[in-house]
Design an enzyme around this catalytic site. Sequence first.
Site, PDB file in Angstrom:
ATOM      1  N   HIS A  62       0.824  -1.215   0.000  1.00  0.00           N
ATOM      2  CA  HIS A  62       0.000   0.000   0.000  1.00  0.00           C
ATOM      3  C   HIS A  62       0.855   1.261   0.000  1.00  0.00           C
ATOM      4  O   HIS A  62       0.349   2.332   0.313  1.00  0.00           O
ATOM      5  CB  HIS A  62      -0.914   0.012   1.231  1.00  0.00           C
ATOM      6  CG  HIS A  62      -1.988  -1.035   1.185  1.00  0.00           C
ATOM      7  ND1 HIS A  62      -2.658  -1.482   2.286  1.00  0.00           N
ATOM      8  CD2 HIS A  62      -2.499  -1.737   0.137  1.00  0.00           C
ATOM      9  CE1 HIS A  62      -3.553  -2.410   1.946  1.00  0.00           C
ATOM     10  NE2 HIS A  62      -3.470  -2.585   0.642  1.00  0.00           N
ATOM     11  N   HIS A  63       2.142   1.137  -0.309  1.00  0.00           N
ATOM     12  CA  HIS A  63       2.985   2.349  -0.247  1.00  0.00           C
ATOM     13  C   HIS A  63       2.561   3.359  -1.307  1.00  0.00           C
ATOM     14  O   HIS A  63       2.853   4.534  -1.210  1.00  0.00           O
ATOM     15  CB  HIS A  63       4.468   1.995  -0.404  1.00  0.00           C
ATOM     16  CG  HIS A  63       4.878   1.653  -1.806  1.00  0.00           C
ATOM     17  ND1 HIS A  63       4.533   0.456  -2.390  1.00  0.00           N
ATOM     18  CD2 HIS A  63       5.557   2.352  -2.733  1.00  0.00           C
ATOM     19  CE1 HIS A  63       5.006   0.447  -3.634  1.00  0.00           C
ATOM     20  NE2 HIS A  63       5.629   1.582  -3.865  1.00  0.00           N
ATOM     21  N   ARG A  64       1.885   2.847  -2.344  1.00  0.00           N
ATOM     22  CA  ARG A  64       1.270   3.730  -3.349  1.00  0.00           C
ATOM     23  C   ARG A  64      -0.119   3.159  -3.637  1.00  0.00           C
ATOM     24  O   ARG A  64      -0.286   1.934  -3.713  1.00  0.00           O
ATOM     25  CB  ARG A  64       2.059   3.692  -4.654  1.00  0.00           C
ATOM     26  CG  ARG A  64       3.420   4.321  -4.592  1.00  0.00           C
ATOM     27  CD  ARG A  64       3.535   5.468  -5.574  1.00  0.00           C
ATOM     28  NE  ARG A  64       4.882   6.001  -5.606  1.00  0.00           N
ATOM     29  CZ  ARG A  64       5.368   6.854  -4.709  1.00  0.00           C
ATOM     30  NH1 ARG A  64       4.619   7.258  -3.709  1.00  0.00           N
ATOM     31  NH2 ARG A  64       6.604   7.297  -4.803  1.00  0.00           N
ATOM     32  N   LYS A  68      -2.290  -2.497  -8.009  1.00  0.00           N
ATOM     33  CA  LYS A  68      -2.541  -2.846  -9.412  1.00  0.00           C
ATOM     34  C   LYS A  68      -2.014  -4.230  -9.716  1.00  0.00           C
ATOM     35  O   LYS A  68      -0.927  -4.610  -9.277  1.00  0.00           O
ATOM     36  CB  LYS A  68      -1.795  -1.808 -10.276  1.00  0.00           C
ATOM     37  CG  LYS A  68      -2.059  -1.906 -11.748  1.00  0.00           C
ATOM     38  CD  LYS A  68      -3.271  -1.098 -12.165  1.00  0.00           C
ATOM     39  CE  LYS A  68      -3.678  -1.396 -13.589  1.00  0.00           C
ATOM     40  NZ  LYS A  68      -4.401  -2.675 -13.707  1.00  0.00           N
ATOM     41  N   LYS A  92       7.705  -4.606  -9.981  1.00  0.00           N
ATOM     42  CA  LYS A  92       7.573  -4.289 -11.404  1.00  0.00           C
ATOM     43  C   LYS A  92       7.164  -2.823 -11.583  1.00  0.00           C
ATOM     44  O   LYS A  92       7.773  -2.086 -12.347  1.00  0.00           O
ATOM     45  CB  LYS A  92       6.486  -5.212 -11.981  1.00  0.00           C
ATOM     46  CG  LYS A  92       6.399  -5.245 -13.466  1.00  0.00           C
ATOM     47  CD  LYS A  92       5.217  -6.113 -13.921  1.00  0.00           C
ATOM     48  CE  LYS A  92       5.314  -7.556 -13.496  1.00  0.00           C
ATOM     49  NZ  LYS A  92       4.310  -8.417 -14.169  1.00  0.00           N
ATOM     50  N   ASP A  97       8.548   2.857 -12.937  1.00  0.00           N
ATOM     51  CA  ASP A  97       7.983   4.127 -12.466  1.00  0.00           C
ATOM     52  C   ASP A  97       6.496   4.270 -12.761  1.00  0.00           C
ATOM     53  O   ASP A  97       6.044   5.301 -13.261  1.00  0.00           O
ATOM     54  CB  ASP A  97       8.748   5.318 -13.079  1.00  0.00           C
ATOM     55  CG  ASP A  97      10.136   5.443 -12.510  1.00  0.00           C
ATOM     56  OD1 ASP A  97      10.279   5.242 -11.285  1.00  0.00           O
ATOM     57  OD2 ASP A  97      11.083   5.697 -13.274  1.00  0.00           O
ATOM     58  N   LYS A 104      -2.609  -8.753  -6.954  1.00  0.00           N
ATOM     59  CA  LYS A 104      -2.932  -9.817  -7.917  1.00  0.00           C
ATOM     60  C   LYS A 104      -4.196 -10.517  -7.465  1.00  0.00           C
ATOM     61  O   LYS A 104      -4.475 -10.593  -6.270  1.00  0.00           O
ATOM     62  CB  LYS A 104      -1.784 -10.841  -7.976  1.00  0.00           C
ATOM     63  CG  LYS A 104      -1.767 -11.644  -9.246  1.00  0.00           C
ATOM     64  CD  LYS A 104      -1.172 -10.807 -10.353  1.00  0.00           C
ATOM     65  CE  LYS A 104      -0.814 -11.552 -11.588  1.00  0.00           C
ATOM     66  NZ  LYS A 104       0.095 -10.752 -12.411  1.00  0.00           N
ATOM     67  N   SER A 361      -1.356  -0.288 -18.965  1.00  0.00           N
ATOM     68  CA  SER A 361      -2.516  -0.215 -18.056  1.00  0.00           C
ATOM     69  C   SER A 361      -2.543   1.138 -17.356  1.00  0.00           C
ATOM     70  O   SER A 361      -3.605   1.731 -17.156  1.00  0.00           O
ATOM     71  CB  SER A 361      -2.426  -1.308 -16.988  1.00  0.00           C
ATOM     72  OG  SER A 361      -2.992  -2.502 -17.443  1.00  0.00           O
TER      73      SER A 361
END
Length: 470
Positions: A62-64, A68, A92, A97, A104, A361
């Site tokens: 959850h750092h960002r 996804k 990945k 970046d 997943k 994506s």
Amino acid sequence: MAQTRFFENVQKYVEKAADFTKLPKGLIQQIICCNAVYQIKFPVRIGNEIQVIEAYRVQHSHHRLPTKGGIRYSEMVDQDEVMALAALMTYKCAVVDVPFGGAKGGIKINAKNYTPAQLERITRRYTFELIKKGFIGPSLDVPAPDYGTGEREMSWIADTYISFNPSQIDAYGCVTGKPVSQNGIRGRTEATGRGVFYGLRQACEDKDDMKVLGLTPGIAGKTVIVQGFGNVGYHSARILQEEGDAKIIGIAEYEGALYNPNGIDIEKLKKFQKENNTIRGYPDAKFIAKSNDILEYECDILVPAALENQITKENAPKIKAKIIGEGANGPVTPEAEDILLKKGVLIIPDMYLNAGGVTVSYFEWLKNLSHVRFGRMERRFQEGANMNLVNLIQEKTGKKLSKLEMEKMVKGADEIDLVRSGLEDTMIYSYESIHEIWKKHKKMDSIRTAAYVNALGKIGEAYLEMGIFP
Ligand code: GLU
């Protein structure tokens, strides 16, 4: 094949890379673990019976936000596999970046055993389960295609999500890999394969690395064997052949492999596969019944683009490829990697090489949030400016361009051009970054370790900037 150690394998890679960083031990432990693991069992009516479907969604980091990562439909799905794949997504995204945490999902089914209507019911019910727990949403967690899923499943997911969130203006950003007609983006389907091509082309450009392998620089003319002829394998092979002039000498599928030392026409083979539902019987190559045997054939580049754990300590000593390009996630086990590195094989790691999918994506998600097609605002303006420039040059030099030259010079970028260019730039820049780290550390064994060092640096920085480690 046993899947029980996949997450541990990813962890091992991270721990190896951590020694090259100055990040605190506790922070590394926080980065390694999965932040949220959701296991679901839900009933679906299949024919006259009720089937209990086992499914997962793992948010690794959850750092960002959002997190996804794809959703796979496979009988091999289990918690360990989904955790490992979610973790790989975090690293990945960091390497290329893309500002997301990793996630997943997986449903433990063989999609081939269900009708489209049944698959739709399973997909919609799974999506509903994700909605209930906040495991999907444009700012929370954004799924995408993976093994066994594609545009069709993504459009069912989008439609279900939107039905439950009709007033959310950015609702289409809840999932990527949608059909273009459902707010998808041009170039997403081929993106992972195209990224594999850009990545391998970049790796083959380094004169020193090629010299060590006894190869000449450049991708043209290199012999390639690809394992997997699904979305990633097919587009990798096709673009390597069409745009890279590489020679595809082998293709492996689960029912067997094809080999032709003079090269296989990829488009022709795809057409054959579509018509016959198999690659068996393709006339212009030799059929090999034991599919994985072809991994051990002589070639310059081997691209495992199917599933994890394909190159193990058992077959690694027999691999003759000089370069391995990991189109799939986790196709080489850590034990196999040790053997291959000792043999001098150059391994281009999954978390970099197959990042093209999530990169595009990201573009799709941006498009959904901005509600405008890339290129819409500037294409005509750009064409006008180019036209003025061309006219001026013609005037000053007195030379006239041909119609074809004129069209090429003047054309403004539309969505597909911008997507491809953004992807190409990402793959080139990211390779340069990880390659530099690899070259800087004399004792660093692999580009994979360099990629993890690169990722850990970025994730670590994000955590430290949050201020939770004063
Ligand atoms: N499933 C793909 C992957 O493993 C794509 C993920 C995405 O686009 O979010 O990278």
